[in-house]
Write a protein that holds these residues in place. Structure first.
Motif, mmCIF file in Angstrom:
data_model
loop_
_atom_site.group_PDB
_atom_site.id
_atom_site.type_symbol
_atom_site.label_atom_id
_atom_site.label_comp_id
_atom_site.label_asym_id
_atom_site.label_seq_id
_atom_site.Cartn_x
_atom_site.Cartn_y
_atom_site.Cartn_z
ATOM 1 N N UNK A 1 4.641 48.838 32.504
ATOM 2 C CA UNK A 1 3.608 49.072 31.486
ATOM 3 C C UNK A 1 2.620 50.131 31.954
ATOM 4 N N UNK A 2 1.955 50.851 31.006
ATOM 5 C CA UNK A 2 2.060 50.670 29.555
ATOM 6 C C UNK A 2 3.380 51.216 29.015
ATOM 7 N N UNK A 3 3.994 50.446 28.129
ATOM 8 C CA UNK A 3 5.309 50.856 27.633
ATOM 9 C C UNK A 3 5.595 50.193 26.283
ATOM 10 N N UNK A 4 6.418 50.903 25.477
ATOM 11 C CA UNK A 4 6.823 50.337 24.190
ATOM 12 C C UNK A 4 8.341 50.389 24.068
ATOM 13 N N UNK A 5 8.920 49.281 23.702
ATOM 14 C CA UNK A 5 10.350 49.238 23.391
ATOM 15 C C UNK A 5 10.430 49.155 21.867
ATOM 16 N N UNK A 6 11.102 50.138 21.253
ATOM 17 C CA UNK A 6 11.072 50.273 19.790
ATOM 18 C C UNK A 6 11.842 49.186 19.062
ATOM 19 N N UNK A 7 11.678 49.197 17.735
ATOM 20 C CA UNK A 7 12.318 48.194 16.891
ATOM 21 C C UNK A 7 13.838 48.325 16.978
ATOM 22 N N UNK A 8 14.502 47.227 17.158
ATOM 23 C CA UNK A 8 15.958 47.208 17.206
ATOM 24 C C UNK A 8 16.544 47.907 18.420
ATOM 25 N N UNK A 9 15.722 48.299 19.385
ATOM 26 C CA UNK A 9 16.221 49.028 20.554
ATOM 27 C C UNK A 9 16.906 48.074 21.533
ATOM 28 N N UNK A 10 17.788 48.659 22.374
ATOM 29 C CA UNK A 10 18.452 47.891 23.422
ATOM 30 C C UNK A 10 18.015 48.441 24.771
ATOM 31 N N UNK A 11 17.832 47.540 25.698
ATOM 32 C CA UNK A 11 17.599 47.952 27.086
ATOM 33 C C UNK A 11 18.763 47.392 27.894
ATOM 34 N N UNK A 12 19.461 48.263 28.592
ATOM 35 C CA UNK A 12 20.627 47.810 29.350
ATOM 36 C C UNK A 12 20.176 46.947 30.531
ATOM 37 N N UNK A 13 21.026 45.989 30.858
ATOM 38 C CA UNK A 13 20.697 45.058 31.943
ATOM 39 C C UNK A 13 20.416 45.823 33.232
ATOM 40 N N UNK A 14 19.490 45.357 33.999
ATOM 41 C CA UNK A 14 19.199 45.943 35.300
ATOM 42 C C UNK A 14 18.410 47.231 35.241
ATOM 43 N N UNK A 15 17.859 47.576 34.089
ATOM 44 C CA UNK A 15 17.114 48.833 33.962
ATOM 45 C C UNK A 15 15.666 48.667 34.411
ATOM 46 N N UNK A 16 15.148 49.746 35.004
ATOM 47 C CA UNK A 16 13.707 49.807 35.225
ATOM 48 C C UNK A 16 13.168 50.842 34.255
ATOM 49 N N UNK A 17 12.495 50.376 33.217
ATOM 50 C CA UNK A 17 12.100 51.236 32.094
ATOM 51 C C UNK A 17 10.697 51.775 32.344
#
Ligand code: UD1
Ligand code: CA
Length: 457
Positions: A413-429
């Motif tokens: 953070x600060x961070x936004x994950x958008x609507x309907x988005x996917x984050x792949x397992x094990x990711x550091x976003x």
């Protein structure tokens, strides 16, 4: 009923030496609430115009706790209960009406009983009405001395009582109603010629009586209400008495409590019918629980609002709100203004702090969500965490509706994950994920054929 003003004085300046504590005596909690707050809250249900609390000069914490609710007077030196009441002289002496005196270490008294004393006092045109009770073991209490006609003569304190007087089982509960003017006149005449060298409030009875005043008593059959707390053994006993009283009332109103001995619920908790409480549940502070919930075993709630059909198992929740049909636990920790919607699943080893969690969302296993706003229908994979703290400041995470966050992801953070988005397992976003995108933030996998086999050799 005649229209007459009522006042109340609560004595709370005693040293409480028998508690052996650094905490001010009347701040010791009974079922999670300071003794003195029990007394003040009870008085709030009685028609009294002014409430005055007598405290010692170091009672800063008491003043902070009750600042908006009562007036304070300070008793510089603890010279006895009569001396303590006299401290209210500048505020009350000139008033006409009835003054109720209560002791801050007697938190189990009910507003029904206080109202009964007041009514009894008014109907009998009395100058003093004392609340008395019979105790099998009256040790430590002041005894009521009556004449052959049964008229009250005086009160004798345990430490001043003769062996015969010690046999008396009718005791002074420390709750009285006085004609206000007569009370303050009599207080001026108190002497401290007793074994404790104290100015006893109880001596006022004899003074008013001898001046031709009318002294009556109101006897309560429920001696538990008048239980005074002087040490930690009594503190435990008071807790047990109040616990039984609260649990009985809840059961009468349709709540199932599997094991009332091992269920501790504060007087300020509301629970709706058909909710079932399992053993080892503690609810302190102000809670509201809906219908048809299952709470516990081994669950602690403090200042929590829970909807209906909610299940909370082996979890700790403070200052939070849980929506209808949501399940929490086992072993979840929700705190600091977390608000969950309806139909959520918050599973084992999930912590949420200051987080809004939308309807139908899930965080089923091993997550930390702090300072996050999570939309509806979001799936937070196992082990997902919000990285909300950079060592100096806390930052916000926003996860929009229908997002799917794969297992073991870090959302920095600060961070936004958008609507309907996917984050792949094990990711550091570390950068925002647009609506409907897939974010992968992990290194690619390399397979080295036969490498392990060679290595073993
Ligand atoms: C008091 C009564 C006793 C009664 C019992 C009921 C007197 C003399 N005795 O005894 O007859 O059976 O309560 O529980 O009243 N306090 C002050 N300032 C003081 C002394 C006491 O504010 O100088 C306060 C204490 O904080 C406490 C209350 O008065 O809340 C009662 O004092 P405590 O010393 O506990 O009196 P008991 O010995 O229990
Ligand atoms: Ca006492």
């Amino acid at each position: 009923m005649v229209n007459v003003n009522n006042y109340a004085i609560i004595l709370a300046a005693g040293k409480g030496t028998r508690m052996k504590s650094h905490l001010y005596k009347v701040l010791h909690p009974v079922l999670g609430k300071p003794m003195i707050s029990h007394v003040v809250d009870t008085l709030n249900k009685v028609d009294v115009k002014r409430k005055i609390v007598v405290v010692a000069k170091d009672a800063f914490a008491v003043k902070e706790l009750l600042q908006d609710q009562v007036e304070f007077v300070v008793q510089e030196e603890q010279l006895g209960t009569g001396h303590a009441v006299r401290m209210a002289e500048p505020l009350l002496e000139k008033e006409t009406g009835n003054t109720i005196v209560l002791y801050g270490d007697t938190p189990l008294i009910t507003s029904e009983t206080i109202n009964s004393i007041l009514n009894h006092h008014i109907q009998n045109h009395a100058d003093i009405t004392m609340l008395t009770t019979h105790l099998d073991n009256p040790t430590g209490y002041g005894r009521i001395v009556r004449d052959n006609q049964g008229e009250i003569l005086r009160i004798v304190e345990e430490k001043d009582a003769s062996p015969e007087e010690k046999q008396i089982t009718e005791v002074n509960t420390g709750t009285y109603c006085f004609d206000n003017r007569k009370l303050f006149q009599a207080l001026k005449q108190l002497k401290n010629n007793n074994n404790q060298k104290e100015y006893y409030l109880t001596d006022v009875i004899e003074i008013i009586k001898n001046a031709g005043g009318k002294v009556t008593s109101y006897q309560t059959l429920d001696s538990e209400e008048t239980f005074g707390i002087n040490d930690r053994i009594a503190l435990e006993q008071a807790t047990q008495i109040l616990k039984r009283r609260v649990n009985k009332e809840l059961m009468k109103n349709g709540v199932t409590i599997i094991d009332a001995e091992n269920t501790y619920i504060s007087v300020d908790t509301i629970i709706n019918p058909d909710t079932v409480i399992y053993p080892g549940t503690v609810m302190f502070g102000k809670n509201v629980i809906g219908e048809n919930c299952v709470i516990g075993p081994n669950t602690q709630l403090e200042n929590v609002t829970v909807g209906s059909n909610v299940k909370i198992i082996s979890s700790l929740i403070t200052d939070s709100v849980i929506g209808d049909n949501t399940t929490v636990g086992p072993f979840a920790h929700l705190r600091n203004h977390t608000v969950t919607g309806a139909n959520c699943r918050i599973g084992n080893f999930v912590e949420m702090k200051n987080t809004v969690f939308g309807d139908n969302s899930k965080a089923s296993h091993l997550s930390y969500l702090g300072d996050a706003t999570v939309g509806t229908n979001v799936n937070m994979g196992c082990g997902t965490i919000t990285v909300n703290y950079d060592g100096k400041k806390k930052h916000k995470t926003v996860i929009k509706d229908n997002a799917f966050v794969g297992c073991n992801s870090n959302l920095v953070a600060p961070i936004t994950v958008g609507e309907g988005a996917y984050v792949a397992a094990g990711s550091t976003i570390t950068a925002d994920v647009p609506d409907d995108a897939l974010a992968i933030a992990r290194s690619y996998q390399v397979n080295k054929p036969e490498y392990a086999k060679k290595y073993r050799k």
